[in-house]
Design an enzyme around this catalytic site. Structure first.
Site, mmCIF file in Angstrom:
data_model
loop_
_atom_site.group_PDB
_atom_site.id
_atom_site.type_symbol
_atom_site.label_atom_id
_atom_site.label_comp_id
_atom_site.label_asym_id
_atom_site.label_seq_id
_atom_site.Cartn_x
_atom_site.Cartn_y
_atom_site.Cartn_z
ATOM 1 C CB CYS A 36 2.154 8.628 -1.718
ATOM 2 S SG CYS A 36 1.876 8.052 -2.759
ATOM 3 N NE ARG B 63 -0.241 7.706 4.604
ATOM 4 C CZ ARG B 63 -1.287 8.376 4.726
ATOM 5 N NH1 ARG B 63 -2.021 9.364 6.179
ATOM 6 N NH2 ARG B 63 -1.699 9.458 3.822
ATOM 7 C CD1 TRP C 66 2.417 1.219 -0.827
ATOM 8 C CD2 TRP C 66 1.383 1.482 -2.835
ATOM 9 N NE1 TRP C 66 1.764 -0.195 -1.375
ATOM 10 C CE2 TRP C 66 1.112 0.071 -2.310
ATOM 11 C CE3 TRP C 66 -0.045 2.082 -3.535
ATOM 12 C CZ2 TRP C 66 0.188 -0.387 -3.278
ATOM 13 C CZ3 TRP C 66 -0.844 1.507 -4.480
ATOM 14 C CH2 TRP C 66 -0.538 0.072 -3.708
ATOM 15 C CG ASN D 7 -1.700 10.973 -0.630
ATOM 16 O OD1 ASN D 7 -1.498 9.624 -1.893
ATOM 17 N ND2 ASN D 7 -1.754 10.828 0.710
ATOM 18 N N GLY D 8 -1.856 10.955 -4.227
ATOM 19 C CA GLY D 8 -3.424 10.109 -5.380
ATOM 20 C C GLY D 8 -2.835 9.884 -6.593
ATOM 21 C CD GLU E 113 -10.194 -10.805 8.110
ATOM 22 O OE1 GLU E 113 -9.929 -10.125 6.524
ATOM 23 O OE2 GLU E 113 -8.666 -10.382 7.987
ATOM 24 C CE LYS F 92 -5.449 -10.423 7.821
ATOM 25 N NZ LYS F 92 -6.598 -9.713 7.789
ATOM 26 C CD GLU G 288 -3.880 -9.218 4.766
ATOM 27 O OE1 GLU G 288 -3.577 -8.510 3.727
ATOM 28 O OE2 GLU G 288 -4.186 -8.642 5.512
ATOM 29 C CG HIS H 185 -22.933 -25.593 -6.869
ATOM 30 N ND1 HIS H 185 -23.978 -25.701 -7.633
ATOM 31 C CD2 HIS H 185 -23.459 -24.973 -5.689
ATOM 32 C CE1 HIS H 185 -24.965 -26.287 -6.670
ATOM 33 N NE2 HIS H 185 -24.567 -25.936 -5.214
ATOM 34 C CE LYS I 198 -3.415 -1.281 9.539
ATOM 35 N NZ LYS I 198 -4.082 -2.162 9.824
HETATM 36 O O1 M6R Z 1 -8.245 0.708 6.645
HETATM 37 P P1 M6R Z 1 -9.472 0.023 6.183
HETATM 38 O O2 M6R Z 1 -10.231 -0.792 6.883
HETATM 39 O O3 M6R Z 1 -10.010 1.228 4.888
HETATM 40 O O4 M6R Z 1 -8.410 -0.868 5.409
HETATM 41 C C1 M6R Z 1 -9.728 -1.642 4.300
HETATM 42 C C2 M6R Z 1 -8.711 -2.670 3.422
HETATM 43 O O5 M6R Z 1 -7.483 -1.783 2.616
HETATM 44 C C3 M6R Z 1 -7.805 -3.635 4.582
HETATM 45 O O6 M6R Z 1 -8.765 -4.229 5.458
HETATM 46 C C4 M6R Z 1 -7.059 -4.446 4.111
HETATM 47 O O7 M6R Z 1 -7.722 -5.206 3.125
HETATM 48 C C5 M6R Z 1 -5.762 -5.156 4.757
HETATM 49 N N1 M6R Z 1 -4.958 -5.208 4.683
HETATM 50 C C6 M6R Z 1 -6.437 -6.312 5.387
HETATM 51 O O8 M6R Z 1 -5.911 -6.689 6.137
#
Ligand code: M6R
Length: 609
Positions: A2, A27, A74, A98-99, A482, A486, A489, A505, A604
């Site tokens: 938000c 965001r 959001w 927001n919150g 990572e 990627k 997401e 395991h 974001k």
């Molecule tokens: O802004 P930040 O680095 O604190 O964000 C952390 C995560 O929300 C962020 O890395 C998220 O996992 C991304 N979507 C990954 O691509």
């Protein structure tokens, strides 16, 4: 997540608010709304989807007034819909929030018992009802807000209007970010400075438990218990970066390709080649202070947490200092074992991630020293730290973190050199070697980007897969995590990363002829072991795609596909593998027709917990 924008002044409020909301688009949001007040009448426009829908609505039904509030939502409580979009109006009171209000169900039941009718499914709507009720009782807008805030548990940043006190706007904050911009007798309120910095550079940062009352060209700050407080503004001298695709089809690809430059930026001015050392301008710790810490604690979320894991491998090995790595959302609630002898390092691209910020505050409460690694200048995490190492990646718009991640890795590498030089675990000569390797990294990243056609071929081949496994050992293990994140997401293919040695395991049970297994096999000390893990997969009919180093003729011989990645040394090759995996996820997502910049359900900047 938000975003809030508010305005009070002498201009038409609508364009000011809409421009601000546009600056907060990155965001992530799924509906938007605005309210302006004219002659004691609050007019609201709300729409689901992107801001363009709200703009069309306003064009059809224009708004007027020099005071107003706007919001991008959001969805958390209640789906993305017009009804759930903010602002929410109850009686004469209009609110954007927001919150998350954690006790909203109990409050809602009580309000319903007292005759209030709810329209939305949101937690936020209780706020407008509560304030309206308190206003009817007290006749004072400020008092009503204060009384209502006392009943809220959770996090909020709020902008509030009242038709019955038409020349007043109230803002309040606890747990969610909020800044106030001042230009003469005009006031701009926002969740984030970029939303309002084109209007003014005089900013007041609101702290938790504070409210601001804007009335007829004046602002007065109070605690939420009603005591007036003096707050000074500060001049912000950085400029907001422009979000432009520069000919790329989307921001993610642009940001992937910016990495040679962003890595140059994070290094720039920091290398002391002769001394085999680095200068970290925001660290604010001399050698003696650096050596006084018993351990480091890296704390972060998502991709930044993966960077922290790389940091642990790197710093423990190079500097022989114990490093804990913590997921911020866990750390904040588990009474962690840290003290004044702990150097806590929150890592965050946005600097606004609610869990990471809360973890920082938890650490602060335990007297830890805090040095953050942040990309966004002047963000909440940066401001609340004792020192900051900025990553200088520039504006990252794509929700999937790419250049932010690789610059975090480089920032950690720089920090490792500094720590190692300070405690003597890295000699001058070794420091010089590390610097030489680092200086060559941008060129290696550029070469890695040229592998894109081969990577696209791999994505084409495995496009119909529903699942994927990523394996790595040592520093390649967090890179595997990572890579898997990627892929998940942006392409919505389920993927998991494992330490290659852990396969037997449990996860090895997943291997069948349908399962692509991406094996990260750089030419480091783990290579022989990784080859054995690869054999275990092949023996069970798994499809292996080997990511190995240039010059390695052996590893790929039994793989279905092999990608040869430039060699940048044992540590920095991890950055190149990360870049290749970004391109892999990108190609999967594009071939599947997905929106890589704004994947479903994600934001974001995650400003709620
Ligand atoms: O802004 P930040 O680095 O604190 O964000 C952390 C995560 O929300 C962020 O890395 C998220 O996992 C991304 N979507 C990954 O691509």
């Amino acid at each position: 997540m938000c975003g809030i924008v508010g305005y009070m002044g002498n201009q038409d409020a609508t364009p000011v608010i809409m421009n601000g909301l546009k600056m907060l688009e990155y965001r992530g949001y799924d509906s938007a709304g605005i309210c302006t007040m004219d002659d004691g009448t609050a007019e609201i426009r709300r729409s689901s989807g992107k801001l363009i829908n709200l703009e069309r609505l306003i064009k059809d039904k224009p708004l007027s007034g020099t005071i107003g509030i706007g919001h991008t939502r959001w969805a958390t409580h209640g789906k993305a819909s017009v009804t759930n979009a903010h602002p929410h109006k109850s009686g004469s009171v209009v609110v954007v929030h927001n919150g998350i209000i954690e006790n909203y169900l109990a409050l809602k039941d009580e309000l319903i018992d007292r005759g209030h009718a709810f329209i939305s499914e949101t937690d936020s709507e209780v706020i407008s009802h509560l304030i309206d009720e308190k206003y009817e009782l007290t006749g004072s807008f400020e008092k009503a807000v204060q009384l209502a805030l006392k009943e809220l548990h959770g996090a909020y940043a709020l902008c509030i209007l009242n038709q019955k006190d038409e020349k007043t706007l109230i803002a309040a904050k606890s747990g969610s970010p909020m800044v106030v911009g001042i230009r003469g007798d005009e006031y701009f309120i926002a969740s984030d400075m970029p939303a309002i910095i084109s209007n003014t550079r005089e900013m007041v940062i609101m702290e938790d438990g504070e409210m601001a009352v804007f009335r007829e060209g004046r602002v007065t700050f109070f605690t939420i218990t009603g005591e007036e407080i003096a707050k000074a503004s500060r001049h912000v001298d950085w400029s907001p970066l422009k979000a432009e695709k520069n000919g790329y089809p989307n921001f993610m690809l642009k940001e992937i390709h910016e990495q040679p430059q962003s890595i140059k930026n994070v290094i720039a001015g920091r290398l002391l080649d002769e001394k085999g050392d680095v200068f970290l301008e925001g660290l604010n710790l001399n050698d003696c202070e650096l050596n006084s810490f018993e351990k480091l604690c890296l704390v972060a979320c998502g991709t930044s947490w993966h960077a922290a894991l790389v940091g642990k491998y790197l710093i423990e090995e190079q500097c022989r200092i114990p490093v804990d790595v913590e997921i911020a959302s866990e750390f904040r609630y588990r009474d962690p074992l840290i003290s004044g002898k702990t150097l806590v390092i929150p890592i965050s691209q946005s600097g606004e991630t609610a869990d990471t910020l809360a973890a920082l505050r938890e650490a602060r409460g335990k007297n830890a020293h805090i040095v953050s690694i942040c990309n966004v200048v002047d963000s909440s995490i940066a401001r609340e730290s004792d020192g900051v190492i900025y990553t200088h990646a520039g504006l990252e718009i794509g929700v999937a973190s790419t250049k932010a991640f690789t610059t975090q890795l480089v920032a950690l590498y720089l920090l490792a050199i500094r720590l190692g030089r300070a405690n003597g675990t890295i000699s001058q000569e070794k420091g010089q070697e590390m610097i030489v390797e680092l200086s060559g990294l941008p060129a290696h990243v550029k070469k890695t980007l040229e592998l894109d056609p081969q990577i696209e071929e791999i994505a084409c081949e495995y496009l119909t897969s529903w699942d994927a496994i990523y394996l790595g050992r040592g520093i390649s293990y967090p890179i595997a995590l990572e890579g898997a994140l990627k892929l998940k997401e942006i392409s919505y293919i389920h993927a998991d990363g494992y330490p290659a040695g852990e396969m037997k395991h449990g996860p090895i049970a997943l291997i069948d002829r349908e399962m692509p297994v991406f094996i990260l096999a750089p030419n480091d000390r783990h290579l022989i072991k990784v080859r054995s893990n690869m054999e275990e997969v092949i023996t069970r009919g798994g499809k292996v795609i080997a990511f190995c180093s240039e010059g390695d003729q052996e590893t790929g011989r039994r793989a279905e596909f092999t990608l040869k990645i430039p060699w940048a040394g044992e540590i920095l090759s991890a950055v190149l593998f990360a870049v290749a995996l970004q391109l892999l996820a990108y190609n999967f997502a594009i071939l599947k027709g997905k929106d890589v910049d704004q994947p479903r359900n994600l934001a974001k900047s995650v400003t709620v917990e």
